[in-house]
Design an enzyme around this catalytic site. Structure first.
Site, mmCIF file in Angstrom:
data_model
loop_
_atom_site.group_PDB
_atom_site.id
_atom_site.type_symbol
_atom_site.label_atom_id
_atom_site.label_comp_id
_atom_site.label_asym_id
_atom_site.label_seq_id
_atom_site.Cartn_x
_atom_site.Cartn_y
_atom_site.Cartn_z
ATOM 1 C CB SER A 112 -8.072 3.724 2.768
ATOM 2 O OG SER A 112 -7.202 3.457 3.599
ATOM 3 C CB SER B 275 -8.078 1.240 5.995
ATOM 4 O OG SER B 275 -9.127 1.934 6.212
ATOM 5 C CE LYS C 193 -4.335 1.839 2.777
ATOM 6 N NZ LYS C 193 -4.518 1.697 3.880
#
Ligand SMILES: [Zn+2]
Lengths: 476, 478
Positions: A147, A171, A72
């Protein structure tokens, strides 16, 4: 993944071939999915070549040496830009690796690239990425969750075998649920946060996203462990677990909190989770109806604390040292213009909210109150785990929603309804697929354990995964 | 209009002498090239995390114990949020709600009386970077550069109670505080290098009033003298305002050294809201009792104890003892010399006299050498005045006193027969002056002494000459 590792071990396949395969897949799918912000083709291939050389020497760094991963884009990678999905850091190249990245490299994992996210990890749909919205591989008109939407979508569509995500209020778990993959938010302090660009330091954790429970457990074992560079990292031993060797823990008490099955929960999600629960019962678990009354306050508490910490953690992006700078005649104007242009609207909204709840005249009513409620939630969860070994709930009230469907921030915040509690209390929580709804969208089930009980969480998830494979749900 | 009394409290920032910074491992060395002692942590790069330097905590505790403070076994860190280019994270890691040290006090002599100033608290925090302006200040500059070498150096902030009632007392207190921190080795306390900084809060109230007046904070006090002068100015300014029935505004003022005045910086309404909240990246500090006890046991003798001991043990006056308390290197010299040569009065006179000038210029000589000099002066092998020359020579050559005396043939002549002969010569050569002396011009005595000294190249023992000359002249009377 074990199979891939075996093939590598036997020399049936090379790391370069595997990495090239994933790079091809990325080239094929990216136009439709938008899971990556940066694809580090050269870096990944160089690492793969190095891995192949090690294998040839008979000196692999780990059984997983040569199997690539996606990371990420709010986790720092030395020499590879780390944008946090923000214009502010569009060209920011970190001078160091995050602790978890160092661990991945030490295990010999080539990094395919950096995955898309809501700007600074603030969001639940990955629509708030400053660059592009990620699409759900199961239905491109829908969000992948967020996210960590880029990581979840990349794993779901096969652009990466596994990925790292980060979880502040859900997330990792919510996108894992929306994309039909497995994701774990570890116990707070179990994975070093050094090199994770902070959103809310008291809630943030890095965790694995993978296609199945076994892979998630392997990836978790690679990144868990104490780190002297993170003062909140726990000295608890690293994680090792041989899932296949462990029988189902019969008599295990699974708490089913009524508050998570009430209003707002889609009937299809409820049905799938209840079905999974009966499978567990059949395996020998004891289902215990429990109550987690304080969960109704979890979202507000989470939002208040996360916004407060974010307003401070993101204050450093002022244009002075790195990242975007909008020139001006004096420093205050430079700060204002840089931050005005560098941040997107959701980030600004949360910074303003956080600044408000920390301001002298509102601190007591909001921030301090939220801390008090957090203590109450902690106490209730602690009591619950005196009664039961695990708590199982749906991961999300619904399956993936449509891109642009949640125009209102408050609606978006409710996506974290079932997940925020684990961040507030620091307990481990895993999301795994437990079926599909009538539109073919994945349904996620959440397993929460008490602190540092990831082994139990994984064990049960593993048996449930097996049970569901044999059951009718997998055909959903 | 009645009289006013002054109420002063100080906030003192002290840079701790740790080798590495507070929250990272960068060096704290002063004067290195700009931005050469920096890392992702002290630059506040995304993803970096702070780790508390245990040594800084130890030094904080050390300072607290030396200032008689309660040491809190549980303390916590907070974030103080504000934007400024020298603050890398746009928040400072500090301790607001739960400081490292609680109430304490400093006892010191002010105007000859033992006085106590209470300490409210001491907390740990990190230093900011340093701005280098192309112009005079940030608003008057084309551009400004930032040096982050200083960013992240550990500081303690010491907050006193509003216990001080005179500008001079504030300075004396601060000097004593500096001395204590120097004694326990936690800081070099150099105001000119910024390792000791002081802000002052001052208010006036009618004598006898129980309520506090409106307080004004004064910043930019870069020396002990500046502290005293700024407070004196502020007393006069506030008195004038009050006497004209005016109101003192609660504000922050800055001291301007050149004009000798304070100027308003910002009013209370403009005071920033720092939005303090607990630092989530750092767990609370929990200190073990035994650890605190160990630090306590390692504390050296403190200035006030030493003052009292020097007066008692060596019979020094308050003035003399203060000299040695203020200059620990001289005290070491005193005590080590006294261990070899017991005449402390004599050592004190010498160390506070010519020796102090020479030692400040060139550093100390060994106590053994000093004792050697004092011994031969004491035994009248050379005179006091010769001793001073020998001392200069000792500093210049590093030779022992006796060696110099022998090399230069400086031994005093105390042999009465030899001196008797010289005196006879002098009197014979100056018959007319002898007559005048006898007829009452007694001031000529000095002249005869001088002649004797000249004939002996200054080696005559002045006391012996004195006696012999008196006898010789007296024998001429009748
Ligand atoms: Zn540093």
């Amino acid at each position: 993944m074990r199979k891939l590792a075996q093939l590598l071990q036997q020399g049936e396949v090379s790391s370069t071939e595997i990495v090239q395969n994933y790079l091809d897949r990325i080239a094929q799918e990216e136009g439709r999915i938008n899971a990556f912000i940066t694809v580090d083709k050269e870096g990944a291939l160089a690492e793969a070549a190095a891995s192949d050389a090690r294998r040839k020497q008979g000196e692999p760094l780990s059984p997983w040496d040569g199997i690539p991963i996606a990371v990420k884009d709010n986790i720092c990678t030395l020499g590879v830009r780390t944008t946090c999905g923000s214009r502010m850091l569009e060209n920011y190249v970190p001078p160091f690796d995050a602790a978890v990245v160092t661990l991945l490299k030490r295990a010999g994992l080539p990094i395919l690239g950096k995955t898309n996210l809501d700007e600074f990890a603030m969001g639940s749909s990955t629509e708030y990425s400053a660059f592009k919205a990620v699409r759900n591989p199961h239905d491109e008109s829908r969000v992948p969750g967020g996210s960590s939407g880029g990581s979840a979508a990349a794993v779901a569509v096969g652009e990466a075998p596994w990925a790292l995500g980060t979880d502040t209020g859900g997330s990792i778990r919510q996108p894992a649920a929306f994309c039909g993959v497995v994701g774990l938010k570890p116990t707070y302090g179990r994975v070093s946060r050094y090199g994770l660009v902070a959103l809310a330091p008291s809630l943030d954790q890095i965790g694995p996203i993978a296609r199945n429970v076994g892979d998630a457990a392997v990836l978790f074992s690679l990144i868990a462990g104490p780190d002297s560079r993170d003062a909140t990292s726990s000295s608890q031993a690293s994680f090792r677990l041989q899932l296949e060797d462990e029988p189902f823990p019969k008599g295990l008490k699974i708490g089913v909190p009524e508050e998570y099955f009430g209003e707002g929960l889609s009937s299809e999600v409820r049905q799938a989770v209840e079905n999974a629960l009966s499978q567990l019962e059949a395996l020998g678990a004891v289902l215990v109806p429990i109550s987690l009354e304080t969960n109704v306050y979890a979202i507000d508490t989470y939002l208040t604390i996360a916004a407060a910490e974010a307003s401070s953690s993101l204050a450093r992006y002022d244009g002075v040292r790195y990242g975007m700078r909008v020139e001006a005649h004096d420093t205050n104007t430079m700060f204002e213009k840089t931050r005005g242009r560098g941040f997107g609207s959701e980030v600004k909204r949360r910074i303003m909210l956080g600044t408000y709840v920390l301001s002298a005249s509102h601190y007591e009513a909001y921030y301090e109150q939220a801390q008090r409620v957090r203590t109450l939630i902690n106490q209730e969860v602690q009591r619950a785990f005196e009664e039961v070994d695990l708590v199982i709930t749906p991961t999300t009230p619904t399956t993936a929603f449509r891109i642009g469907e949640k125009r209102n921030s408050l609606e978006m915040y409710l996506s974290d309804l079932y997940t925020a509690m684990a961040n507030l209390t620091g307990i481990p929580a895993l999301s795994m697929p437990c079926g599909l709804d009538s539109q073919g969208l994945p349904i996620g089930l959440q397993i929460m354990g008490s602190h540092f009980q990831e082994n139990v969480v994984f064990q049960v998830a593993y048996w449930l995964e097996n049970a569901l494979k044999g059951g009718s749900l997998s055909n959903g | 209009m009645g009289k006013y009394e002054t109420v002063i409290g100080l906030e003192i920032h002290v840079a701790l002498l740790t080798k590495s910074k507070f929250l990272c491992t960068c060096s704290t060395e002063f004067g290195a090239p700009p931005n050469s002692h920096c890392c992702p942590i002290c630059l506040g790069l995304p993803g970096s995390l702070p780790i508390v330097n245990e040594k800084a905590v130890e030094y904080g505790v050390r300072a607290g114990l030396a200032l008689n403070c309660q040491i809190n076994s549980y303390s916590k860190f907070d974030r103080k949020n504000y934007f400024y280019p020298d603050l890398p994270k746009a928040y400072q890691i500090t301790q607001e709600a739960f400081p490292l040290c609680g109430p304490g006090y400093v006892d010191y002599y002010y105007n000859g009386e033992l006085t106590r100033t209470k300490i409210n608290r001491i907390h740990l925090e990190e230093e900011a970077g340093k701005l280098v302006h192309s112009g005079e200040s940030i608003v008057h500059s084309e551009y400004s550069l930032v040096d982050y070498n200083r960013a992240g150096i550990p500081l303690i902030e010491i907050v006193t109670a509003p216990d001080i009632s005179h500008p001079e007392q504030a300075r004396v207190f601060l000097e004593q505080l500096r001395l204590i921190l120097d004694y326990v080795g936690v800081s070099d306390c150099k105001m000119e290098e910024g390792s000791l900084r002081c802000d002052a809060n001052i208010s006036l109230r009618p004598v006898g009033s129980q309520t506090m007046g409106t307080k004004v904070e004064i910043k930019n006090l870069n020396s002990f003298r500046a502290l005293e002068r700024a407070l004196e100015y502020e007393v006069r300014r506030q008195e004038a305002v009050l006497k004209q029935q005016g109101q003192i505004g609660q504000e922050t003022r800055t001291w301007d050294e050149r004009s000798g005045k304070t100027f308003s910086m910002r009013s209370k309404a403009d005071a920033p809201d720092y939005r303090y909240f607990p630092e989530p990246d750092l767990p609370p500090l929990e200190l073990k009792k035994a650890w605190i006890e160990d630090i306590k046991d390692s504390l050296p003798e403190l200035p006030l104890e030493r003052l009292h001991r020097l007066m008692e043990q060596y019979g020094l006056s308050h003035y003399e003892a203060s000299f040695f308390v203020n200059y620990p290197d001289f005290n070491e010299m005193l005590e080590e010399t006294a261990a070899i040569f017991p005449n402390v009065k004599m050592i004190t006179n010498w160390l506070m006299g010519d020796y102090s000038r020479l030692a400040r210029e060139q550093g100390h000589i060994s106590p053994k050498m000093m004792a050697g000099l004092l011994e031969i002066v004491d035994q009248e092998i050379i005179s006091n005045n010769q001793g001073k020359d020998v001392l200069e020579e000792m500093f210049a050559t590093g030779k022992a006193a006796l060696t110099i005396v022998d090399e230069q043939g400086l031994r005093m002549v105390s042999d009465e027969d030899a001196l008797q002969r010289v005196i006879g010569e002098v009197l014979a050569e100056n018959e007319s002056l002898v007559e005048r002396f006898i007829s009452g011009e007694t001031r000529l005595f000095g002249f005869f002494i001088g002649q004797v000294m000249r004939k002996t190249q200054g080696k005559a023992n002045p006391e012996v000459v004195n006696e012999l000359l008196k006898t010789a002249l007296n024998s001429r009377r009748i």
